[in-house]
Enzyme design. Structure first.
Site, PDB file in Angstrom:
ATOM      1  N   TYR A   6     -30.584  -9.996 -17.317  1.00  0.00           N
ATOM      2  CA  TYR A   6     -30.934 -10.023 -15.902  1.00  0.00           C
ATOM      3  C   TYR A   6     -30.390  -8.764 -15.231  1.00  0.00           C
ATOM      4  O   TYR A   6     -29.195  -8.652 -14.988  1.00  0.00           O
ATOM      5  CB  TYR A   6     -30.372 -11.291 -15.253  1.00  0.00           C
ATOM      6  CG  TYR A   6     -30.938 -12.544 -15.876  1.00  0.00           C
ATOM      7  CD1 TYR A   6     -32.174 -13.042 -15.482  1.00  0.00           C
ATOM      8  CD2 TYR A   6     -30.244 -13.215 -16.881  1.00  0.00           C
ATOM      9  CE1 TYR A   6     -32.707 -14.185 -16.066  1.00  0.00           C
ATOM     10  CE2 TYR A   6     -30.765 -14.344 -17.472  1.00  0.00           C
ATOM     11  CZ  TYR A   6     -32.001 -14.829 -17.059  1.00  0.00           C
ATOM     12  OH  TYR A   6     -32.531 -15.944 -17.652  1.00  0.00           O
ATOM     13  N   ASP A 149     -22.525  -4.136 -32.114  1.00  0.00           N
ATOM     14  CA  ASP A 149     -21.492  -3.864 -31.109  1.00  0.00           C
ATOM     15  C   ASP A 149     -20.110  -4.178 -31.670  1.00  0.00           C
ATOM     16  O   ASP A 149     -19.138  -3.462 -31.382  1.00  0.00           O
ATOM     17  CB  ASP A 149     -21.745  -4.692 -29.848  1.00  0.00           C
ATOM     18  CG  ASP A 149     -23.009  -4.266 -29.123  1.00  0.00           C
ATOM     19  OD1 ASP A 149     -23.379  -3.086 -29.221  1.00  0.00           O
ATOM     20  OD2 ASP A 149     -23.621  -5.116 -28.463  1.00  0.00           O
TER      21      ASP A 149
END
Length: 198
Positions: A6, A149
């Site tokens: 988002y 990551d």
């Protein structure tokens, strides 16, 4: 599993180069950047370039994971945007075609490269040697999102500790292996003590 991001009204769409705090960047040891930020919106490209400029001005190492997402932009735009940054990179993190990448990065003079190879472990080089590290089998695989990551975090931590290359790669492998056992993007990132127990 599907992942949603988002971004409306978020800093990833509203930052400008003038928002960057040189004092904050100056106190860092490493500035880590990825190809995702400039891919989100063209307005992020000058922000990224300014962050790199400030890092290099203040002797801060620049770590870079291209992390190409072709749902966000095409190969031509990615190449045009990211290729010029390679001249400023001190640490390159990535995956796929390790032999080709290593040959290219050596020619560019990038001093440190660490590449994840999934079930084959990882490979890399620093100013002193080239090394590989065996994979660390995952206890279970729930969600592979975030494994890269995790690997990057482990490698950067090892570099900051001054560890030898093989230990750096192995530590990255361990964290990547742990991350896949938990659902979510960053929820599986472990504490240092948890990594030591594996």
């Amino acid at each position: 599993m599907r992942t949603f991001y988002y971004r409306e009204n978020s800093p990833t769409l509203s930052m400008i180069p003038e928002d960057l705090d040189e004092t904050y960047i100056k106190q860092a040891d490493i500035l880590h950047i990825t190809g995702i930020f400039p891919a989100i919106d063209d307005s992020n490209i000058p922000v990224l370039k300014e962050a790199v400029r400030l890092a290099k001005k203040n002797g801060v190492k620049v770590s870079f994971d291209p992390n190409i997402r072709l749902k966000l932009w095409n190969k031509t735009k990615a190449r045009e945007t990211l290729a010029p940054l390679l001249a400023e990179v001190d640490i390159l993190l990535g995956e796929k075609e390790p032999e080709k990448i290593i040959a290219r990065t050596r020619a560019l003079g990038i001093p440190f490269v660490a590449l994840k190879r999934g079930e084959l472990g990882s490979i890399g080089y620093d100013p002193f040697e080239e090394a590989t590290a065996e994979p660390v089998p995952a206890a279970k695989v729930v969600d592979t999102v975030g494994a890269g990551d995790g690997f990057n975090a482990g490698v950067l931590y090892g570099i900051l500790q001054g560890w030898p290359l093989k230990k750096v790669l192995h530590f990255g492998n361990k964290i990547g292996s742990m991350v896949v056992g938990v659902k979510g993007d960053s929820e599986g990132l472990p504490y240092y003590e948890e990594v030591q127990e594996v």
